[in-house]
Design a protein around this motif. Structure first.
Motif, PDB file in Angstrom:
ATOM      1  N   LEU A  13      11.557  -0.668  -4.822  1.00  0.00           N
ATOM      2  CA  LEU A  13      10.605  -0.714  -3.715  1.00  0.00           C
ATOM      3  C   LEU A  13       9.369  -1.470  -4.168  1.00  0.00           C
ATOM      4  O   LEU A  13       8.797  -1.169  -5.222  1.00  0.00           O
ATOM      5  N   VAL A  14       8.964  -2.459  -3.390  1.00  0.00           N
ATOM      6  CA  VAL A  14       7.798  -3.279  -3.717  1.00  0.00           C
ATOM      7  C   VAL A  14       6.701  -2.979  -2.708  1.00  0.00           C
ATOM      8  O   VAL A  14       6.829  -3.304  -1.520  1.00  0.00           O
ATOM      9  N   LEU A  15       5.620  -2.361  -3.163  1.00  0.00           N
ATOM     10  CA  LEU A  15       4.473  -2.106  -2.306  1.00  0.00           C
ATOM     11  C   LEU A  15       3.506  -3.277  -2.425  1.00  0.00           C
ATOM     12  O   LEU A  15       2.951  -3.538  -3.500  1.00  0.00           O
ATOM     13  N   THR A  16       3.305  -3.998  -1.337  1.00  0.00           N
ATOM     14  CA  THR A  16       2.384  -5.123  -1.325  1.00  0.00           C
ATOM     15  C   THR A  16       0.981  -4.612  -1.033  1.00  0.00           C
ATOM     16  O   THR A  16       0.738  -3.996   0.008  1.00  0.00           O
ATOM     17  N   VAL A  17       0.042  -4.880  -1.957  1.00  0.00           N
ATOM     18  CA  VAL A  17      -1.299  -4.308  -1.845  1.00  0.00           C
ATOM     19  C   VAL A  17      -2.381  -5.363  -1.629  1.00  0.00           C
ATOM     20  O   VAL A  17      -3.561  -5.014  -1.531  1.00  0.00           O
ATOM     21  N   ASP A  18      -2.001  -6.640  -1.550  1.00  0.00           N
ATOM     22  CA  ASP A  18      -3.017  -7.689  -1.416  1.00  0.00           C
ATOM     23  C   ASP A  18      -3.137  -8.213   0.014  1.00  0.00           C
ATOM     24  O   ASP A  18      -3.572  -9.340   0.234  1.00  0.00           O
ATOM     25  N   VAL A  19      -2.736  -7.377   0.991  1.00  0.00           N
ATOM     26  CA  VAL A  19      -2.906  -7.742   2.399  1.00  0.00           C
ATOM     27  C   VAL A  19      -3.667  -6.610   3.101  1.00  0.00           C
ATOM     28  O   VAL A  19      -3.124  -5.934   3.979  1.00  0.00           O
ATOM     29  N   PRO A  20      -4.924  -6.381   2.710  1.00  0.00           N
ATOM     30  CA  PRO A  20      -5.687  -5.309   3.355  1.00  0.00           C
ATOM     31  C   PRO A  20      -6.070  -5.640   4.786  1.00  0.00           C
ATOM     32  O   PRO A  20      -6.404  -4.743   5.569  1.00  0.00           O
ATOM     33  N   ALA A  21      -6.037  -6.919   5.132  1.00  0.00           N
ATOM     34  CA  ALA A  21      -6.320  -7.375   6.496  1.00  0.00           C
ATOM     35  C   ALA A  21      -5.594  -8.689   6.707  1.00  0.00           C
ATOM     36  O   ALA A  21      -5.161  -9.339   5.750  1.00  0.00           O
ATOM     37  N   ASN A  22      -5.419  -9.067   7.964  1.00  0.00           N
ATOM     38  CA  ASN A  22      -4.752 -10.330   8.254  1.00  0.00           C
ATOM     39  C   ASN A  22      -5.560 -11.504   7.717  1.00  0.00           C
ATOM     40  O   ASN A  22      -6.784 -11.553   7.863  1.00  0.00           O
ATOM     41  N   SER A  23      -4.857 -12.447   7.103  1.00  0.00           N
ATOM     42  CA  SER A  23      -5.506 -13.666   6.654  1.00  0.00           C
ATOM     43  C   SER A  23      -5.640 -14.639   7.821  1.00  0.00           C
ATOM     44  O   SER A  23      -4.870 -14.584   8.782  1.00  0.00           O
TER      45      SER A  23
END
Length: 381
Positions: free
Chosen positions: A156-166
Motif C-alpha cells: 500500500l502506497v500512501l501519497t502524502v505530497d498532495v495536500p491540495a490540488n496543484s
C-alpha cells in the motif's frame, strides 16, 4: 518493426507518443506545474551526477537483480501509479499490469484509475502496489483496503505530497476535466488521433470506476466534487497510524523530501519511504528530489528500503538514483510514452530500453553490481 534500431531511446517513444494522442491528453501527461522550474531542477540535478569510469575489467555481465522489502526483482525499477491512466492510452492500467506480471516488476495502481483493483490485480501476478489517495470516510477507506488486498495487492502506497490540488496550468489550458467534457476543440483534437480515439470508442469513455463505486457515500455530489471531498483529505500522523493498524502488507509513504521525517515514519511502522517531488507536478518551489535523497539515506540507515522517482529519463538516471542511496526506482511517464507510441509492444520496449541502457552504462563505469555504484561516483573536491 525493429524498435531497437528505430526507437532506441525513451525520447524517441516520447516524440511518437506526442503525435498519437490528443493535445489535452499530452498536456496532462507531460506537464508540471507553475513555470515548471521544479521539472527543470530535477533534470539539471540528475545531469550533474557523474561517475568515474574504471578500466581493464575484461568482459562484464552486469547483474540488475535486487531485493526490496524482502521480495526479489529481476530489475531495480517498476511502473509508478498514474492517475486516470486509461485516459492517456486506452486500457492502460490493464496493459501495464499485465506487463508487470510478465516481467516480474511492480505495477502501481492509482485510486483514481479508470480500472478497479479487481480488474488489474490478478494481471500483475502478485506485483501490484495500490496507491491510496486517502479517503476521509472510514467505511470507504476500509472497503478500499479490503478490495485491494483481495485483488492481490500486497503493498500500500500512501501519497502524502498532495495536500491540495496543484494548479497545473498547462493541463488546465489544455482543456482536460473530470469527467471529460466533449467540446468542439477536444473533438477536433481526438479526430486527429485515430488510434487513441478508436480505442477509447471501443472501451467507452474512461471513468474513475473505483471512485464511482462509492457514489452513494458522496450523496448528491457530482463526480468531481466527490473526488475532492472523499479523496483530497490531507492525511496526518493519526491517519498514518490508522493505516498501519488496518493494512496487513507492506506500507510505503510516497512524497518524502525531508530527512527529519524519516525517524517518525520508521517509528510509525512504515516499511519503505518513497523519495519524490511528484515529478514537479505539485509544487514548483520544491527542490530537486535527487538532492534530498542522500540526506534521507543517511537518516534511514544503510538497510532501510528507499524508493525514488522524479525526473528519470533513462537507465543512466536510474543508476544515478541507486548510487545516491535508492534501492529501487519507479517510472510513470515513460511507460505511457511507450503505450502511446506502440501500444503494449511500446510499453515492453521501455523495459528493454532501460535494461540495455543500464547494462551499457554499468560496463562503462566498470561496476557489474548495483551496490558498487556509489563507490564510482565523482564527488566534489
Amino acid at each position: 518493426m525493429d524498435l531497437d534500431s528505430r526507437y532506441p531511446a525513451l525520447s524517441d517513444l516520447k516524440a511518437r507518443a506526442r503525435r498519437r494522442v490528443p493535445h489535452f491528453v499530452w498536456e496532462y501527461l507531460d506537464s508540471g506545474t507553475g513555470t515548471e522550474a521544479a521539472v527543470r531542477r530535477n533534470r539539471e540535478a540528475l545531469d550533474a551526477i557523474l561517475f568515474r569510469p574504471s578500466i581493464l575489467h575484461g568482459e562484464m555481465v552486469p547483474d540488475l537483480s535486487c531485493t526490496l522489502m524482502g521480495q526479489a526483482y529481476p530489475l531495480p525499477f517498476g511502473i509508478a501509479p498514474v492517475g486516470t491512466s486509461g485516459v492517456l492510452w486506452p486500457d492502460a492500467e490493464r496493459k501495464l499490469a499485465r506487463l508487470a506480471g510478465e516481467v516480474g516488476i511492480p505495477y502501481g495502481l492509482s485510486t483514481v484509475a479508470t480500472r478497479t483493483p479487481e480488474e488489474t490485480g490478478p494481471l500483475a501476478k502478485g506485483h501490484g502496489w495500490f496507491q491510496l489517495y486517502p479517503p476521509r470516510q472510514v467505511d470507504v477507506r476500509k472497503d478500499m483496503l479490503s478490495r485491494a488486498w483481495n485483488a492481490g495487492f500486497r503493498k500500500l502506497v500512501l501519497t502524502v505530497d498532495v495536500p491540495a490540488n496543484s494548479r497545473r496550468e498547462r493541463q488546465v489550458r489544455g482543456g482536460l476535466a473530470q469527467p471529460i467534457r466533449m467540446t468542439p476543440r477536444l473533438l477536433w483534437q481526438m479526430a486527429r488521433c485515430p488510434a487513441w480515439s478508436a480505442g477509447i470508442a471501443r472501451l467507452g469513455r474512461p471513468r474513475m470506476k473505483l471512485i464511482e463505486s462509492y457514489s452513494k457515500a458522496a450523496g448528491s455530489l457530482s463526480s468531481v466534487a466527490h473526488v475532492g471531498t472523499l479523496l483530497r483529505t490531507s492525511p496526518d500522523w493519526a491517519y498514518l497510524r490508522w493505516l498501519r493498524a488496518h493494512w496487513e502488507g507492506e506500507l510505503v509513504v510516497k512524497g518524502v523530501l525531508r530527512a527529519e521525517d524519516v525517524g517518525p515514519l520508521i517509528d510509525a511502522g512504515v516499511d519503505a519511504i518513497w523519495v519524490s517531488n511528484h515529478a514537479g507536478r505539485q509544487f514548483d518551489g520544491a527542490p530537486a528530489a535527487i538532492h534530498c535523497l542522500p540526506a534521507i539515506r543517511a537518516a534511514a540507515g544503510p538497510d532501510y528500503p528507499l524508493i525514488y522517482d522524479s525526473g528519470i529519463e533513462g537507465g543512466l538516471d536510474i543508476l544515478r538514483a541507486l548510487a545516491l542511496g535508492a534501492d529501487f526506482v519507479m517510472l510513470g511517464k515513460a511507460f505511457h510514452f511507450g503505450l502511446a507510441a506502440f501500444d503494449e509492444a511500446g510499453a515492453a520496449h521501455v523495459v528493454n530500453i532501460l535494461r540495455k541502457d543500464m547494462e551499457s552504462n554499468m560496463c562503462q563505469i566498470g561496476t557489474p553490481r548495483l551496490k558498487d555504484l556509489e563507490s564510482a561516483l565523482l564527488t566534489p573536491a
